[in-house]
Design an enzyme around this catalytic site. Structure first.
Site, PDB file in Angstrom:
ATOM      1  N   GLY A   1       0.837  -1.194   0.000  1.00 13.98           N
ATOM      2  CA  GLY A   1       0.000   0.000   0.000  1.00 13.98           C
ATOM      3  C   GLY A   1       0.873   1.244   0.000  1.00 13.98           C
ATOM      4  O   GLY A   1       0.522   2.269   0.598  1.00 13.98           O
ATOM      5  N   ALA A   2       2.011   1.144  -0.689  1.00 11.77           N
ATOM      6  CA  ALA A   2       3.007   2.220  -0.620  1.00 11.77           C
ATOM      7  C   ALA A   2       2.631   3.455  -1.429  1.00 11.77           C
ATOM      8  O   ALA A   2       3.281   4.488  -1.317  1.00 11.77           O
ATOM      9  CB  ALA A   2       4.356   1.701  -1.089  1.00 11.77           C
ATOM     10  N   THR A   3       1.575   3.336  -2.267  1.00 12.36           N
ATOM     11  CA  THR A   3       1.170   4.533  -3.004  1.00 12.36           C
ATOM     12  C   THR A   3      -0.023   5.192  -2.299  1.00 12.36           C
ATOM     13  O   THR A   3      -0.586   6.155  -2.797  1.00 12.36           O
ATOM     14  CB  THR A   3       0.773   4.182  -4.453  1.00 12.36           C
ATOM     15  OG1 THR A   3      -0.186   3.119  -4.406  1.00 12.36           O
ATOM     16  CG2 THR A   3       1.973   3.735  -5.254  1.00 12.36           C
TER      17      THR A   3
ATOM     18  N   GLU B   1     -13.385  15.648  16.716  1.00 10.74           N
ATOM     19  CA  GLU B   1     -12.717  16.030  15.464  1.00 10.74           C
ATOM     20  C   GLU B   1     -13.506  17.127  14.773  1.00 10.74           C
ATOM     21  O   GLU B   1     -14.736  17.166  14.879  1.00 10.74           O
ATOM     22  CB  GLU B   1     -12.642  14.840  14.521  1.00 10.74           C
ATOM     23  CG  GLU B   1     -11.767  13.726  15.023  1.00 10.74           C
ATOM     24  CD  GLU B   1     -11.530  12.696  13.939  1.00 10.74           C
ATOM     25  OE1 GLU B   1     -10.768  13.008  13.009  1.00 10.74           O
ATOM     26  OE2 GLU B   1     -12.116  11.610  14.009  1.00 10.74           O
TER      27      GLU B   1
ATOM     28  N   HIS C   1      -9.502   2.885  19.676  1.00 11.01           N
ATOM     29  CA  HIS C   1      -8.821   3.964  20.403  1.00 11.01           C
ATOM     30  C   HIS C   1      -9.470   4.278  21.763  1.00 11.01           C
ATOM     31  O   HIS C   1      -8.781   4.423  22.768  1.00 11.01           O
ATOM     32  CB  HIS C   1      -8.792   5.247  19.573  1.00 11.01           C
ATOM     33  CG  HIS C   1      -8.354   5.058  18.155  1.00 11.01           C
ATOM     34  ND1 HIS C   1      -7.335   4.221  17.803  1.00 11.01           N
ATOM     35  CD2 HIS C   1      -8.797   5.606  16.993  1.00 11.01           C
ATOM     36  CE1 HIS C   1      -7.160   4.265  16.480  1.00 11.01           C
ATOM     37  NE2 HIS C   1      -8.046   5.093  15.974  1.00 11.01           N
TER      38      HIS C   1
ATOM     39  N   LYS D   1      -5.658  -1.079  11.165  1.00  7.87           N
ATOM     40  CA  LYS D   1      -7.061  -1.370  11.350  1.00  7.87           C
ATOM     41  C   LYS D   1      -7.835  -1.094  10.056  1.00  7.87           C
ATOM     42  O   LYS D   1      -7.295  -0.393   9.205  1.00  7.87           O
ATOM     43  CB  LYS D   1      -7.611  -0.559  12.500  1.00  7.87           C
ATOM     44  CG  LYS D   1      -7.786   0.940  12.205  1.00  7.87           C
ATOM     45  CD  LYS D   1      -8.441   1.576  13.372  1.00  7.87           C
ATOM     46  CE  LYS D   1      -9.631   2.383  13.033  1.00  7.87           C
ATOM     47  NZ  LYS D   1      -9.433   3.560  12.241  1.00  7.87           N
TER      48      LYS D   1
ATOM     49  N   ALA E   1       0.949   5.800   3.778  1.00  6.54           N
ATOM     50  CA  ALA E   1       2.388   5.731   3.514  1.00  6.54           C
ATOM     51  C   ALA E   1       2.939   7.147   3.335  1.00  6.54           C
ATOM     52  O   ALA E   1       3.957   7.527   3.923  1.00  6.54           O
ATOM     53  CB  ALA E   1       2.650   4.891   2.273  1.00  6.54           C
ATOM     54  N   LYS E   2       2.207   7.905   2.535  1.00  8.07           N
ATOM     55  CA  LYS E   2       2.661   9.256   2.220  1.00  8.07           C
ATOM     56  C   LYS E   2       2.634  10.169   3.450  1.00  8.07           C
ATOM     57  O   LYS E   2       3.592  10.868   3.748  1.00  8.07           O
ATOM     58  CB  LYS E   2       1.716   9.815   1.150  1.00  8.07           C
ATOM     59  CG  LYS E   2       2.274  10.939   0.350  1.00  8.07           C
ATOM     60  CD  LYS E   2       1.428  11.202  -0.892  1.00  8.07           C
ATOM     61  CE  LYS E   2      -0.012  11.475  -0.502  1.00  8.07           C
ATOM     62  NZ  LYS E   2      -0.974  11.364  -1.576  1.00  8.07           N
TER      63      LYS E   2
ATOM     64  N   ASP F   1      -2.374   6.817   1.029  1.00  4.60           N
ATOM     65  CA  ASP F   1      -2.335   8.006   1.855  1.00  4.60           C
ATOM     66  C   ASP F   1      -1.512   7.834   3.137  1.00  4.60           C
ATOM     67  O   ASP F   1      -0.742   8.705   3.525  1.00  4.60           O
ATOM     68  CB  ASP F   1      -3.796   8.303   2.214  1.00  4.60           C
ATOM     69  CG  ASP F   1      -3.993   9.742   2.482  1.00  4.60           C
ATOM     70  OD1 ASP F   1      -3.408  10.545   1.746  1.00  4.60           O
ATOM     71  OD2 ASP F   1      -4.699  10.059   3.464  1.00  4.60           O
TER      72      ASP F   1
ATOM     73  N   ASP G   1      -2.639   0.384  16.842  1.00  7.48           N
ATOM     74  CA  ASP G   1      -3.660   1.331  17.275  1.00  7.48           C
ATOM     75  C   ASP G   1      -2.854   2.607  17.504  1.00  7.48           C
ATOM     76  O   ASP G   1      -2.129   2.717  18.497  1.00  7.48           O
ATOM     77  CB  ASP G   1      -4.324   0.876  18.575  1.00  7.48           C
ATOM     78  CG  ASP G   1      -5.408   1.844  18.996  1.00  7.48           C
ATOM     79  OD1 ASP G   1      -5.170   3.071  18.914  1.00  7.48           O
ATOM     80  OD2 ASP G   1      -6.489   1.405  19.416  1.00  7.48           O
ATOM     81  N   HIS G   2      -2.951   3.543  16.579  1.00 11.58           N
ATOM     82  CA  HIS G   2      -1.980   4.650  16.636  1.00 11.58           C
ATOM     83  C   HIS G   2      -2.154   5.510  17.885  1.00 11.58           C
ATOM     84  O   HIS G   2      -1.241   6.228  18.271  1.00 11.58           O
ATOM     85  CB  HIS G   2      -1.999   5.486  15.351  1.00 11.58           C
ATOM     86  CG  HIS G   2      -3.139   6.436  15.238  1.00 11.58           C
ATOM     87  ND1 HIS G   2      -4.401   6.047  14.872  1.00 11.58           N
ATOM     88  CD2 HIS G   2      -3.212   7.771  15.446  1.00 11.58           C
ATOM     89  CE1 HIS G   2      -5.193   7.112  14.863  1.00 11.58           C
ATOM     90  NE2 HIS G   2      -4.494   8.179  15.209  1.00 11.58           N
TER      91      HIS G   2
HETATM   92  C1  BG6 Z   1      -8.428   6.900  12.777  1.00 14.69           C
HETATM   93  C2  BG6 Z   1      -9.817   6.942  12.233  1.00 14.69           C
HETATM   94  O1  BG6 Z   1      -8.162   5.647  13.352  1.00 14.69           O
HETATM   95  O2  BG6 Z   1      -8.267   7.902  13.764  1.00 14.69           O
HETATM   96  C3  BG6 Z   1     -10.140   8.310  11.676  1.00 14.69           C
HETATM   97  O3  BG6 Z   1      -9.971   5.967  11.216  1.00 14.69           O
HETATM   98  C4  BG6 Z   1      -9.862   9.374  12.702  1.00 14.69           C
HETATM   99  O4  BG6 Z   1     -11.495   8.385  11.259  1.00 14.69           O
HETATM  100  C5  BG6 Z   1      -8.471   9.213  13.277  1.00 14.69           C
HETATM  101  O5  BG6 Z   1      -9.987  10.634  12.058  1.00 14.69           O
HETATM  102  C6  BG6 Z   1      -8.239  10.170  14.425  1.00 14.69           C
HETATM  103  O6  BG6 Z   1      -6.892  10.115  14.778  1.00 14.69           O
HETATM  104  P1  BG6 Z   1      -6.172  11.353  15.430  1.00 14.69           P
HETATM  105  O7  BG6 Z   1      -4.793  10.877  15.727  1.00 14.69           O
HETATM  106  O8  BG6 Z   1      -6.225  12.475  14.431  1.00 14.69           O
HETATM  107  O9  BG6 Z   1      -6.963  11.705  16.651  1.00 14.69           O
END
Ligand code: BG6
Length: 495
Positions: free
Chosen positions: A15-17, A218, A242, A150, A21-22, A19, A179-180
């Protein structure tokens, strides 16, 4: 991060092309390189469907990181990137990739260490993992690790199926489920604040805490992800992962050691103690919302149903508020309120721990009302820090109190150098530290918790859209707390 530790590895990005990745992966790898965490013995192989020359790919990489700063080493960095056009369903593609990885291994002396990063549509995860093993790409003398973005499934049964497919090829300790949020500095700080300070842990229970509120709001709408979002909704997109991860970090017992297994096992216990929500009681515990058109920061924005790839009659939720109860000795009776949504007033992730009222008010505030409860605020983003809100007296005010804040800001002086979540997580994976990745048991338990809620919502077609873009969500979210005698605290200022 330990400055002296340098890692030799080949990272293969499927999936290197795309979003991710970029926007995240290339800049993160670049930062690790700049900080000296990657020795010159590394290579990155970009996998994508489309044809792209080596030069084009390297130019894309340079473009995605050049926003960070002007750097004379940029082209040297980009030279470590290789593009490999690929059909994930075709065995020959894997055999060709295997040859390429063998060559890179020799060229960069990467000792057979490989990370396969799946940053693409999840329907291919199982197939790719299977081929990587069958065609021998994981049989090297070094490590082979799999990073998975995910969504990990759509519900418990699909997640279980996916997990079984992957587990045929990779063992649990080779799988790094991203899970970032777990890479965010202040999410990682939750444990430190709790377990490194003698003043909090004795109070961290149902005797002293009235409720805990976790908000992740958000401003953006679904943007170009309408298609994905229609199948996901906020419950699957944000809550199952999250939000539940943050709750488990807030509620876990102190681990006996700071090892991956011990920390994960305490988090898993929290998820096991969450009171399951029966389908008949979903409305008592969870509220959903969908945004209509509105104004944000002076700009008109369209409603969710007008977004691209969204059905005109969609009942997909873009907002969720909920009350989670944890039935264990420490937390019995303390509600954990969560809320998250798109097109809200501001972009902010904040945890507020509200302590119980003191037994008797000897003092009153300036308006002759009861004093404000003590609050511990953990600012996750965009500002990072903590604020402890206390009551004190200003001179000449006799018995009147005012709230005062003790604040610490983590990123005020150095916003630029605070490592991004992806950078930290990639580095953890390279070092073999899976603590801040989600174990399968956590994934499974969170799906089991949210499944009854999505099941009820999917079969209910009324009541949304119900909140204006630019607001803090539907009124029902306020009622959820009002029933318990609480209210959402306004999102506090920066620490
Ligand atoms: C992602 C969701 O996991 O987390 C997005 O798929 C969401 O919909 C994003 O916008 C929010 O992440 P952050 O780091 O901007 O709070």
């Amino acid at each position: 991060m330990n400055k002296t530790e340098q890692l030799e590895t080949v990272v293969v990005i499927f999936g290197a092309t795309g979003d991710l990745a970029k926007r995240k992966l290339f800049p993160s790898i670049y930062n690790l390189y700049k900080k000296g965490h990657l020795s010159s013995n590394f290579a990155v192989v970009g996998i994508g469907r489309r044809e792209l020359s080596q030069e084009e790919f390297q130019a894309n990489v340079q473009k995605s990181v050049s926003k960070l700063e002007v750097d004379e080493h940029l082209s040297e960095f980009a030279n470590h990137f290789y593009y490999h056009p690929f059909d994930v369903t075709n065995r020959t593609s894997y055999l060709n990739l295997k040859d390429l990885l063998g060559e890179l291994d020799q060229k960069y002396q990467t000792k057979g260490n490989r990370i396969f990063y799946l940053a693409m549509a999840p329907e291919f995860f199982g197939e790719i993992a299977g081929h990587l093993k069958q065609e021998g790409l994981t049989s090297t003398e070094g490590f082979s690790r799999l990073i998975i973005e995910k969504p990990f499934g759509h519900d418990y049964p699909s997640a279980e199926q996916l997990n079984e497919q992957i587990r045929h090829a990779f063992s649990e300790d080779q799988i790094y489920r991203i899970d970032h949020y777990l890479g965010k500095e202040m999410v990682q700080n939750i444990e430190v604040i709790r377990f490194a300070n003698a003043i909090f842990e004795p109070l961290w229970n149902n005797r002293y805490i009235a409720n805990i509120q976790v908000t992740s709001s958000e401003v953006l709408g679904v943007e170009d992800r309408g298609g994905y979002y229609e199948n996901s909704g906020t419950l699957r997109d944000m809550v199952q992962n999250h939000m539940m991860q943050m709750v488990s970090l807030l509620a876990m017992e102190p681990p006996i050691k700071l090892t991956t297994d011990e920390i994960r096992s305490e988090k898993i216990k929290v998820l096991r103690a969450m009171r399951p929500i029966q389908e008949t009681e979903v409305d008592d515990f969870f509220v959903r919302g969908q945004y209509t058109s509105g104004t944000i920061n002076g700009e008109e924005v369209i409603g969710y149903r007008e977004e691209n790839n969204v059905r005109e009659t969609s009942t997909t939720e873009t907002y969720v508020a909920g009350k989670i109860l944890i039935d264990n000795f420490r937390w019995a009776g303390v509600p954990f309120y969560i809320r998250t949504g798109k097109r809200m007033t501001e972009k902010s992730t904040i945890i507020i721990v509200q302590f119980k009222d003191i037994p008797m008010n000897l003092y009153f505030n300036q308006n002759d009302q009861n004093i404000t409860p003590n609050l511990l605020v953990i600012h996750i983003q965009p500002n990072e820090g903590i604020t402890l809100s206390l009551n004190a007296r200003k001179s000449d005010q006799n018995f009147k109190t005012i709230p005062i804040n003790l604040s610490y800001c983590n990123n005020c002086d150095d916003v630029v150098n605070t490592p991004e979540a992806y950078e930290k997580l990639l580095y953890d994976c390279m070092r073999g530290d899976a603590t801040n990745f989600t174990h399968w048991d956590e994934v499974a338990l969170s799906w089991k918790f949210v499944d009854p809620i999505s099941h009820v919502w999917e079969n209910k077609t009324d009541t949304i859209p119900n909140y204006k873009a630019g607001s803090m969500g539907p009124d029902e979210a306020n009622l959820l707390l009002a029933k318990d005698g609480f209210y959402w605290w306004a999102l506090p200022e920066a620490p």
